[in-house]
Design a protein around this motif. Structure first.
Motif, PDB file in Angstrom:
ATOM      1  N   LEU A  59      16.728 -21.088  25.679  1.00  0.00           N
ATOM      2  CA  LEU A  59      15.532 -21.514  24.959  1.00  0.00           C
ATOM      3  C   LEU A  59      15.703 -22.973  24.565  1.00  0.00           C
ATOM      4  N   SER A  60      14.756 -23.824  24.973  1.00  0.00           N
ATOM      5  CA  SER A  60      14.835 -25.238  24.612  1.00  0.00           C
ATOM      6  C   SER A  60      13.447 -25.794  24.334  1.00  0.00           C
ATOM      7  N   PHE A  61      13.433 -26.931  23.648  1.00  0.00           N
ATOM      8  CA  PHE A  61      12.203 -27.593  23.228  1.00  0.00           C
ATOM      9  C   PHE A  61      12.272 -29.042  23.683  1.00  0.00           C
ATOM     10  N   ALA A  62      11.341 -29.459  24.548  1.00  0.00           N
ATOM     11  CA  ALA A  62      11.275 -30.849  24.990  1.00  0.00           C
ATOM     12  C   ALA A  62      10.226 -31.557  24.133  1.00  0.00           C
ATOM     13  N   LEU A  63      10.663 -32.556  23.378  1.00  0.00           N
ATOM     14  CA  LEU A  63       9.782 -33.299  22.491  1.00  0.00           C
ATOM     15  C   LEU A  63       9.244 -34.520  23.227  1.00  0.00           C
ATOM     16  N   GLY A  65       8.383 -37.919  24.368  1.00  0.00           N
ATOM     17  CA  GLY A  65       8.981 -39.207  24.030  1.00  0.00           C
ATOM     18  C   GLY A  65      10.492 -39.192  23.897  1.00  0.00           C
ATOM     19  N   ASP A  66      11.102 -38.011  23.827  1.00  0.00           N
ATOM     20  CA  ASP A  66      12.565 -37.913  23.738  1.00  0.00           C
ATOM     21  C   ASP A  66      13.147 -37.603  25.114  1.00  0.00           C
ATOM     22  N   ASN A  67      14.331 -38.142  25.396  1.00  0.00           N
ATOM     23  CA  ASN A  67      14.966 -37.935  26.700  1.00  0.00           C
ATOM     24  C   ASN A  67      15.644 -36.582  26.827  1.00  0.00           C
ATOM     25  N   GLU A  68      16.225 -36.093  25.758  1.00  0.00           N
ATOM     26  CA  GLU A  68      16.992 -34.848  25.803  1.00  0.00           C
ATOM     27  C   GLU A  68      16.256 -33.734  25.061  1.00  0.00           C
ATOM     28  N   PRO A  69      16.220 -32.530  25.644  1.00  0.00           N
ATOM     29  CA  PRO A  69      15.588 -31.415  24.928  1.00  0.00           C
ATOM     30  C   PRO A  69      16.469 -30.924  23.778  1.00  0.00           C
ATOM     31  N   VAL A  70      15.864 -30.252  22.847  1.00  0.00           N
ATOM     32  CA  VAL A  70      16.564 -29.589  21.755  1.00  0.00           C
ATOM     33  C   VAL A  70      16.853 -28.170  22.250  1.00  0.00           C
ATOM     34  N   THR A  71      18.125 -27.826  22.396  1.00  0.00           N
ATOM     35  CA  THR A  71      18.517 -26.534  22.955  1.00  0.00           C
ATOM     36  C   THR A  71      19.041 -25.619  21.853  1.00  0.00           C
ATOM     37  N   ALA A  72      18.511 -24.406  21.815  1.00  0.00           N
ATOM     38  CA  ALA A  72      18.918 -23.424  20.811  1.00  0.00           C
ATOM     39  C   ALA A  72      20.163 -22.677  21.278  1.00  0.00           C
ATOM     40  N   ALA A  90      21.804 -28.696  12.130  1.00  0.00           N
ATOM     41  CA  ALA A  90      20.981 -29.288  11.070  1.00  0.00           C
ATOM     42  C   ALA A  90      20.162 -30.473  11.588  1.00  0.00           C
ATOM     43  N   ALA A  91      20.788 -31.399  12.304  1.00  0.00           N
ATOM     44  CA  ALA A  91      20.080 -32.599  12.765  1.00  0.00           C
ATOM     45  C   ALA A  91      19.022 -32.260  13.810  1.00  0.00           C
ATOM     46  N   THR A  92      19.387 -31.446  14.802  1.00  0.00           N
ATOM     47  CA  THR A  92      18.411 -31.106  15.849  1.00  0.00           C
ATOM     48  C   THR A  92      17.301 -30.219  15.296  1.00  0.00           C
ATOM     49  N   GLY A  93      17.630 -29.358  14.354  1.00  0.00           N
ATOM     50  CA  GLY A  93      16.614 -28.517  13.730  1.00  0.00           C
ATOM     51  C   GLY A  93      15.601 -29.343  12.966  1.00  0.00           C
ATOM     52  N   ARG A 105       3.618 -33.499  20.780  1.00  0.00           N
ATOM     53  CA  ARG A 105       3.555 -32.526  21.859  1.00  0.00           C
ATOM     54  C   ARG A 105       4.962 -31.998  22.130  1.00  0.00           C
ATOM     55  N   ILE A 106       5.078 -30.662  22.236  1.00  0.00           N
ATOM     56  CA  ILE A 106       6.364 -30.000  22.438  1.00  0.00           C
ATOM     57  C   ILE A 106       6.210 -28.995  23.570  1.00  0.00           C
ATOM     58  N   ALA A 107       7.085 -29.073  24.562  1.00  0.00           N
ATOM     59  CA  ALA A 107       7.109 -28.085  25.649  1.00  0.00           C
ATOM     60  C   ALA A 107       8.270 -27.134  25.386  1.00  0.00           C
TER      61      ALA A 107
END
Length: 115
Positions: A59-63, A65-72, A90-93, A105-107
């Motif tokens: 499960l990940s979230f691509a924000l 404008g950001d290069n790297e997704p946030v991965t859970a 904490a920081a990625t959350g 926008r979040i994918a």
């Protein structure tokens, strides 16, 4: 404590159709906030009938404008209806929650156990 609940589908009105329920909550941990995620993928068979899809294994979230997704990080084994629990650091959350509250926008990307 704050959070977001997402109920999603492909926008189709016919059945069966895939649906997702994702809850993202910020909780206070011992030293820092913790972002907890609960997610389930289901198949809507009729107005009153849901069937679990295979468990989510990624499960990940691509924000935008950001290069790297946030991965859970998925914790433990799937529960009822193959629902999973995951966490974010904490920081990625905080980054993810800030993006929701700012209307960015979040994918959301899911991978299932069956591929």
């Amino acid at each position: 404590m704050c959070g977001v609940w997402i109920h999603g589908n492909y926008g189709r009105y016919d059945s069966p159709k895939p649906v997702w329920i994702i809850g993202i909550e910020e909780l206070m941990g011992a030293d820092a906030p913790v972002v907890s995620i609960q997610a389930a993928a289901l198949e809507l068979l009729s107005r009153t009938s849901l069937e679990p899809r295979p468990p989510i294994v990624s499960l990940s979230f691509a924000l935008h404008g950001d290069n790297e997704p946030v991965t859970a990080q998925i914790l433990g084994r799937p529960g009822r209806n193959n629902a999973i629990t995951a966490t974010l650091g904490a920081a990625t959350g905080e980054t993810l929650l800030d993006a929701f509250y700012a209307g960015r926008r979040i994918a959301i990307s899911l991978k299932y156990q069956d591929g």
